[in-house]
Enzyme design. Sequence first.
Site, PDB file in Angstrom:
ATOM      1  N   ASP A 176      49.055 117.180 -21.194  1.00 41.10           N
ATOM      2  CA  ASP A 176      49.893 117.763 -20.144  1.00 41.10           C
ATOM      3  C   ASP A 176      51.143 118.368 -20.769  1.00 41.10           C
ATOM      4  OD1 ASP A 176      51.428 118.369 -17.910  1.00 41.10           O
ATOM      5  OD2 ASP A 176      50.978 116.496 -16.878  1.00 41.10           O
ATOM      6  N   HIS A 180      47.650 119.060 -17.133  1.00 43.73           N
ATOM      7  CA  HIS A 180      48.489 118.687 -15.992  1.00 43.73           C
ATOM      8  C   HIS A 180      47.661 118.554 -14.720  1.00 43.73           C
ATOM      9  CE1 HIS A 180      52.078 118.187 -13.632  1.00 43.73           C
ATOM     10  NE2 HIS A 180      51.796 119.236 -12.884  1.00 43.73           N
ATOM     11  N   SER A 186      51.932 115.298  -9.548  1.00 48.82           N
ATOM     12  CA  SER A 186      53.077 116.039 -10.058  1.00 48.82           C
ATOM     13  C   SER A 186      54.305 115.793  -9.186  1.00 48.82           C
ATOM     14  CB  SER A 186      52.721 117.531 -10.135  1.00 48.82           C
ATOM     15  OG  SER A 186      53.705 118.253 -10.843  1.00 48.82           O
TER      16      SER A 186
END
Length: 735
Positions: free
Chosen positions: A667, A699, A579
Amino acid sequence: MASGDEPSGELASSLRAIGARYQELSQFPTVTHAALGAGHATSAGGQTFPLYTECSQPDLARRRRLRFSRHYSVHRSPGSAVSVSRAALSAEIHHQLLGQLSPTGQHRAVLTRCPGLGHELLEVWGSTGRSCSVDLTALGKHGEVYKEGPFACLTWSHAEKQLLYVAEKSQPRPQPLFSWDAPGAARPAEEEEEEKGEQFLYHEDWGEALSTCSMPVLCVLDIEESSVTVLEGVPEDVSPGQALWSPDDSGVVFVGWWHAPFRLGLSACSNRRSGIFYLDLSNGRCELLSAEHRAACSPRLSPDGRRLLYLEGAVGGPHRQCLQLRMITWHTRLTATVLDVVQEPTDAFAGIYTDALPPQCWAADSRRALLSTPQRSRTDLLLVDTEAATVMNLTAGLPEGCWVLLTTQWDLLVATCSAPHQPPSLVVGVLPPAGQELTLHWVRAEDAPPVPGVSWKTLTVQVPCGEQSPPPCGTRAFEAVLLSPPAGAALHPLVVCPHGGPHSVFDARWRPTTAALCQLGFAVLMVNYRGSLGFGQAGIDSLLSRVGEQDVTDTQLAAERALESEPLDRRRVALLGGSHGAFIALHLLARHPEHYQACAVRSPVTNLATLLGTSDIPDWRYAALGLPYSFERVPRAEDLAAMLLRSPIAQAPRVRAPVLLCVGARDRRVCPTQALEFYRVLRARGVPVRLLWYPEGNHALSGVETEADVFGNCARWIIRHLGQPCRAAPGQHSP
């Protein structure tokens, strides 16, 4: 999509070693829940308490997570000495979705799924067997019950006659606009014209990891009547959750999140407007107990029913922040701040950053409370005196770097502790009288010995004074946690890991993946750059408008400091992140192409501008660059230009090192096409790149099979491009 040749014999051997390390180290169970039953007097004058725990463990063979229970007896002597013994064999938990002991410990409520029909059943069990069973699905009063996440709860009334829980609101089955039945076919008489044409109507939800949460409702099971009621009176523009009973069972306290004008992603975001509400069941009146325009959550009622603790923070800005600990005196409704936001951390207290208080957090005196929260690069157990508004760290200086409180009942504390080289251990202690808390002694119920081949330390990194656009005073230092294999004749390669978030933290806890990399022969540097949780609100705010600059510079500085001070091979350095950590890693590849030889990232942020219309948290894209956000705001050309310039995609032509990209097709936080765009740029320029696309991945890329595959491919990629480390530590322990 893959590039590169099939693995050689050496790489195949490495792949077997990767699998062996991961399989061994991931098998240590995690305690997810603990509850103490009512105590029984012993002949020696002490008491014995039953302790029930639930554990989670990856089952690689069956590609799912194994859940099982462990039972203990906790013996407390008249002098408050405590001992723990196993009371029964471990047993796998089948079909159970939620469970909760009653306040006296005499009953247990269980939400199960019937394997045949798939129906949800809410049952009550006691010493004589099952006393109540209600088929919630057959009743049709509501949709599925919320089992986890910020809304979920299963709460007993104080009289133990009712159960409170949260479920999805029941919705009429939508009908197509036109009837495609054969002419003259019978239609249900009750079908309403208004429901036609809404078959494909969009329904908002609460974003990443909460896609099934749209319209939660509060529900009550009357155990004696075996009846279910959906409570009325909750404001229509509020989604309720985290509910509990008022002191006399005459009303319900709950957290309500406003969802007007539209919902923003709630997972890992403590900055959403929310409040503590009280719903009076006698008259249906609902009142807001907390501040009007704040973010409040996690209400906890004291044993005597006189005080209600909760967490509160600001709305908007950083998606996670330092929070206040607030308290309502129940009968007067007066609200006070027990612990305020900490701007600059001290040795004694760095602030509160947890997203929830423990379910049972109050001491028996209804004055003291306990909680676990990051304190710099540790997670510590804190004791708060709510009357004196003071705080004490009960675990500072202990060798374990992460302490998680599971429950506090009758002044018995149940917690887990771990460190980067030590899997979680279950521990029990007795809370000493006020003023003597630092004499607290822990007894281990389940002790996991340290794994071989892993040592760790915390590095403090000072930022040079000459930095341009300096952040606020006091935020020129940050930390990193370094894991190291045993010293050998050759230098160790280094894997640099900035955390995601960005407002998160790498605390010194057990992580099977980093321990496995260390056993494979890599040093691992987990960087808590400025903006991380646990270092004061000023540190969090210092990253605003500096995303893509300060976080990137800090990570590079930490890597350089580690390479200078530790026995590491600066010619073999890789990047690993997810991320926002992947965002930092890809920036570093472009800015320092000579420093890094490989990179493996998960769910990467590559283009801030395109995330604006695809992420469940578009507000953060503005806040990250110091731009104001409002629900009505429309992107301007200068906004998009600023976001693009801060994005890795703008510097992709400078990337030379091989890159592995891992993304989940489901996601909601970072659209997977972000990685696809970056992949295409690198592929077109001849840079070695590989893209792994997980069709059911979210995610976090969670799930037993997905997690194992992601780690295996990342470790394999790093070994392929850095070379085999000089030595790999043998695994010798199993859970």
